[in-house]
Design an enzyme around this catalytic site. Sequence first.
Site, PDB file in Angstrom:
ATOM      1  N   ARG A   1      11.954  -5.149  -5.303  1.00  0.00           N
ATOM      2  CA  ARG A   1      10.644  -4.783  -5.833  1.00  0.00           C
ATOM      3  C   ARG A   1      10.759  -4.545  -7.328  1.00  0.00           C
ATOM      4  O   ARG A   1      11.726  -3.950  -7.796  1.00  0.00           O
ATOM      5  CB  ARG A   1      10.141  -3.518  -5.157  1.00  0.00           C
ATOM      6  CG  ARG A   1      10.025  -3.725  -3.663  1.00  0.00           C
ATOM      7  CD  ARG A   1       9.488  -2.492  -2.979  1.00  0.00           C
ATOM      8  NE  ARG A   1       9.542  -2.686  -1.552  1.00  0.00           N
ATOM      9  CZ  ARG A   1       8.633  -3.366  -0.845  1.00  0.00           C
ATOM     10  NH1 ARG A   1       7.612  -3.912  -1.469  1.00  0.00           N
ATOM     11  NH2 ARG A   1       8.755  -3.511   0.437  1.00  0.00           N
TER      12      ARG A   1
ATOM     13  N   LYS B   1       2.533   5.036   6.456  1.00  0.00           N
ATOM     14  CA  LYS B   1       1.714   3.875   6.121  1.00  0.00           C
ATOM     15  C   LYS B   1       1.178   3.183   7.374  1.00  0.00           C
ATOM     16  O   LYS B   1       0.724   2.049   7.318  1.00  0.00           O
ATOM     17  CB  LYS B   1       2.543   2.896   5.299  1.00  0.00           C
ATOM     18  CG  LYS B   1       2.994   3.505   3.986  1.00  0.00           C
ATOM     19  CD  LYS B   1       3.696   2.463   3.187  1.00  0.00           C
ATOM     20  CE  LYS B   1       4.459   3.108   2.058  1.00  0.00           C
ATOM     21  NZ  LYS B   1       5.310   2.119   1.411  1.00  0.00           N
TER      22      LYS B   1
ATOM     23  N   PRO C   1       0.823  -1.196   0.000  1.00  0.00           N
ATOM     24  CA  PRO C   1       0.000   0.000   0.000  1.00  0.00           C
ATOM     25  C   PRO C   1       0.862   1.253   0.000  1.00  0.00           C
ATOM     26  O   PRO C   1       1.932   1.287   0.581  1.00  0.00           O
ATOM     27  CB  PRO C   1      -0.797  -0.088   1.299  1.00  0.00           C
ATOM     28  CG  PRO C   1      -0.199  -1.162   2.092  1.00  0.00           C
ATOM     29  CD  PRO C   1       0.784  -1.915   1.259  1.00  0.00           C
ATOM     30  N   GLU C   2       0.377   2.256  -0.667  1.00  0.00           N
ATOM     31  CA  GLU C   2       1.044   3.541  -0.653  1.00  0.00           C
ATOM     32  C   GLU C   2       0.326   4.417   0.367  1.00  0.00           C
ATOM     33  O   GLU C   2      -0.728   4.051   0.888  1.00  0.00           O
ATOM     34  CB  GLU C   2       0.947   4.182  -2.039  1.00  0.00           C
ATOM     35  CG  GLU C   2       1.287   3.232  -3.157  1.00  0.00           C
ATOM     36  CD  GLU C   2       2.636   3.501  -3.804  1.00  0.00           C
ATOM     37  OE1 GLU C   2       3.247   4.526  -3.507  1.00  0.00           O
ATOM     38  OE2 GLU C   2       3.068   2.651  -4.594  1.00  0.00           O
TER      39      GLU C   2
END
EC number: 3.2.2.-
Length: 276
Positions: free
Chosen positions: A250, A51, A2-3
Amino acid sequence: MPEGDTVWQAARRLHDALAGKVLTRSDFRVPRFATVDLTGRTVLDVTPRGKHLLARVEGGLTVHSHLRMDGSWKVFAPGQRWSGGPAHQIRVILGTADRTAVGYRLPVLEVLRTADEQRAVGHLGPDLLGPDWDAARALDNLRADPARPLGEALLDQRNLAGIGNVYKCELCFLLGVTPWLPVGELPADRAAQLPALARRLLEANRDRPVRRTTGVRGQDLFVYGRAPRPCLRCGTSVRVADQGDGSRDRPTYWCPTCQSGPTPRSGGLAGAGRRH
Ligand SMILES: [Zn+2]
């Protein structure tokens, strides 16, 4: 992963569902907090911090959670079918008279004293969507390690909080440099633009279900997830290679024409386009 905008949306959903109401159900399904009972306490607010999610309840307690890769918070009305995953993935249930919030697969879940929140989130840099946002400090943090690749520095939440892998890739595209460019080599004019650009991306998307950086509906992202399709700006085949963030690799996307700077030697996975 999630950003910051995803977490912001989750916080708002939880805040709307719980804030100002008394908890009538409190069920922590993690061993360390299994005996915690928050029933009878009013939820004061739910706030995103980078986050991280902080749900503060009466009596000076905070429920701290982090979604990491696939955690989520869902809110259900009475009688509504719960849809966040199988029951064994539920980590916590917080209910009021008219809403039930269920936390699924939360890798970080703890109850701490509100006064001790800094212990959980004090390491974070300025929050892109927070009231404490400080562009100059974020830039100083990023530049503190000039040899570090820009993409890694952007993901490091100690520098600035809220950027995940999607925005990392899109931001590097918008700056015209590859994610492997050492931070110290970022031209001064672009470095100066970086904090405001990052904040604009997250702000523009925090109320949107679909993440968009291009301003064009149906073509939402310039490079992220697009390899080996053409770059939206120049038509060159978008490439992808792994880049670490200090803990794991990533998938990292870039356009070899629009973005200058180093690329991984073995970069460009199969089908990811022409090599230089
Ligand atoms: Zn391009």
